[in-house]
Design an enzyme around this catalytic site. Structure first.
Site, PDB file in Angstrom:
ATOM      1  N   LYS A  41     -59.416  25.247  -0.277  1.00  0.00           N
ATOM      2  CA  LYS A  41     -60.397  26.301  -0.240  1.00  0.00           C
ATOM      3  C   LYS A  41     -61.737  25.812   0.298  1.00  0.00           C
ATOM      4  CE  LYS A  41     -58.689  28.170  -4.639  1.00  0.00           C
ATOM      5  NZ  LYS A  41     -59.042  28.356  -6.054  1.00  0.00           N
ATOM      6  N   ASP A  98     -63.932  20.449   4.627  1.00  0.00           N
ATOM      7  CA  ASP A  98     -65.197  20.340   3.899  1.00  0.00           C
ATOM      8  C   ASP A  98     -65.621  18.881   3.779  1.00  0.00           C
ATOM      9  OD1 ASP A  98     -63.014  19.731   2.255  1.00  0.00           O
ATOM     10  OD2 ASP A  98     -63.746  20.838   0.525  1.00  0.00           O
ATOM     11  N   ASP A 101     -62.497  12.160   2.210  1.00  0.00           N
ATOM     12  CA  ASP A 101     -62.740  11.155   1.176  1.00  0.00           C
ATOM     13  C   ASP A 101     -61.887   9.928   1.513  1.00  0.00           C
ATOM     14  OD1 ASP A 101     -63.217   9.816  -1.210  1.00  0.00           O
ATOM     15  OD2 ASP A 101     -62.358  11.330  -2.513  1.00  0.00           O
ATOM     16  N   VAL A 151     -69.614  15.527  -4.945  1.00  0.00           N
ATOM     17  CA  VAL A 151     -70.527  16.580  -4.505  1.00  0.00           C
ATOM     18  C   VAL A 151     -69.913  17.966  -4.692  1.00  0.00           C
ATOM     19  CG1 VAL A 151     -71.896  15.190  -2.898  1.00  0.00           C
ATOM     20  CG2 VAL A 151     -69.745  16.202  -2.112  1.00  0.00           C
ATOM     21  N   ASP A 157     -66.101  22.082  -4.812  1.00  0.00           N
ATOM     22  CA  ASP A 157     -66.106  22.370  -6.249  1.00  0.00           C
ATOM     23  C   ASP A 157     -65.896  21.127  -7.087  1.00  0.00           C
ATOM     24  OD1 ASP A 157     -63.333  21.991  -5.467  1.00  0.00           O
ATOM     25  OD2 ASP A 157     -62.813  22.745  -7.449  1.00  0.00           O
TER      26      ASP A 157
HETATM   27  P1  IMP Z   1     -58.889  12.886   0.805  1.00  0.00           P
HETATM   28  O1  IMP Z   1     -57.465  13.236   1.050  1.00  0.00           O
HETATM   29  O2  IMP Z   1     -59.030  11.763  -0.187  1.00  0.00           O
HETATM   30  O3  IMP Z   1     -59.682  12.604   2.071  1.00  0.00           O
HETATM   31  O4  IMP Z   1     -59.530  14.089   0.018  1.00  0.00           O
HETATM   32  C1  IMP Z   1     -59.890  15.216   0.581  1.00  0.00           C
HETATM   33  C2  IMP Z   1     -60.034  16.317  -0.437  1.00  0.00           C
HETATM   34  O5  IMP Z   1     -60.471  15.882  -1.749  1.00  0.00           O
HETATM   35  C3  IMP Z   1     -61.125  17.223   0.038  1.00  0.00           C
HETATM   36  O6  IMP Z   1     -60.638  18.172   0.957  1.00  0.00           O
HETATM   37  C4  IMP Z   1     -61.624  17.826  -1.251  1.00  0.00           C
HETATM   38  O7  IMP Z   1     -60.830  18.941  -1.584  1.00  0.00           O
HETATM   39  C5  IMP Z   1     -61.442  16.757  -2.269  1.00  0.00           C
HETATM   40  N1  IMP Z   1     -62.706  16.010  -2.496  1.00  0.00           N
HETATM   41  C6  IMP Z   1     -62.942  14.710  -2.249  1.00  0.00           C
HETATM   42  N2  IMP Z   1     -64.187  14.357  -2.605  1.00  0.00           N
HETATM   43  C7  IMP Z   1     -64.781  15.483  -3.086  1.00  0.00           C
HETATM   44  C8  IMP Z   1     -66.100  15.765  -3.610  1.00  0.00           C
HETATM   45  O8  IMP Z   1     -67.004  14.912  -3.715  1.00  0.00           O
HETATM   46  N3  IMP Z   1     -66.326  17.044  -3.996  1.00  0.00           N
HETATM   47  C9  IMP Z   1     -65.379  18.028  -3.906  1.00  0.00           C
HETATM   48  N4  IMP Z   1     -64.142  17.804  -3.419  1.00  0.00           N
HETATM   49  C10 IMP Z   1     -63.837  16.548  -3.008  1.00  0.00           C
HETATM   50 MG    MG Z   2     -60.499  20.132   0.999  1.00  0.00          MG
END
Ligand code: IMP
Ligand code: MG
Length: 175
Positions: A41, A98, A101, A151, A157
């Site tokens: 979302k 968005d 990470d 954040v 969220d």
């Molecule tokens: P990744 O697969 O670890 O890159 O994570 C990506 C997803 O984790 C993002 O699309 C977010 O939904 C969630 N996410 C990671 N860090 C944050 C944060 O600081 N705030 C909110 N959502 C986050």
């Molecule tokens: Mg996301």
């Protein structure tokens, strides 16, 4: 309830979104159409603001993913929970996230969408937690690079809270 501390103000966000829109509009100026795929979302507000500032022909699609969790530990495995409505074969695609990470989500999405033979595929994220990288990926358009904090706001969220905050704020998930 006090509001989360401001990390990036609404003005700063919108200024940067306008810059990204100008850059993307320039890069795709000679293309017939750009398909923006917003990842739900979290990207819905960023996508709305970005898409409205583009000056090139564009279409909007959404898809949703969820991360597998073992207790509170994310395994890095990603699952598609909602797909796009139309074929992207032969289309120029821009994935709109968005936040990146660890990179696992975007890595999965690029791999999955590439099998559908788009004409090109690029990535755009509002926020990048550079220090958390576990999978190296090329991100073509980055709004802001941030640290390891959690954040919220502008679509992001914590446990479904604070998504519609107009700015990016920092919270302490343990506090
Ligand atoms: P990744 O697969 O670890 O890159 O994570 C990506 C997803 O984790 C993002 O699309 C977010 O939904 C969630 N996410 C990671 N860090 C944050 C944060 O600081 N705030 C909110 N959502 C986050
Ligand atoms: Mg996301």
């Amino acid at each position: 309830m006090t509001n989360p501390e401001t990390l990036i103000s609404e003005e700063e966000i919108l200024g940067r979104v306008s810059e990204l829109a100008r850059q993307i509009s320039g890069d795709y100026a000679d293309k017939e159409e750009l398909v923006l795929i917003g990842i739900l979302k979290g990207s819905f507000i960023f996508l709305a603001d970005l898409a409205r500032r583009l000056t090139i022909p564009r279409r909007i699609e959404f898809l949703a993913v969820s991360s597998y969790e073992h207790g509170s530990v994310r395994s890095g495995a990603v699952r598609l929970v909602m797909d796009v409505r139309h074929s992207i074969e032969g289309k120029h695609v821009l994935i709109v996230e968005d936040i990146v990470d660890t990179g696992h989500t975007l890595h999965y999405l690029i791999g999955m969408l590439k099998t559908r033979k788009p004409a090109s595929i690029r990535t755009c994220t509002l926020l990048h937690k550079e220090l958390s990288t576990e999978v190296e990926i090329d991100i073509d358009y980055v709004g802001f690079t941030i640290g390891n904090e959690w954040v919220v706001g502008y679509g992001l969220d914590y446990d479904e809270k604070d998504r519609t905050l107009p700015y990016i704020g920092v919270i302490d998930p343990n506090g």
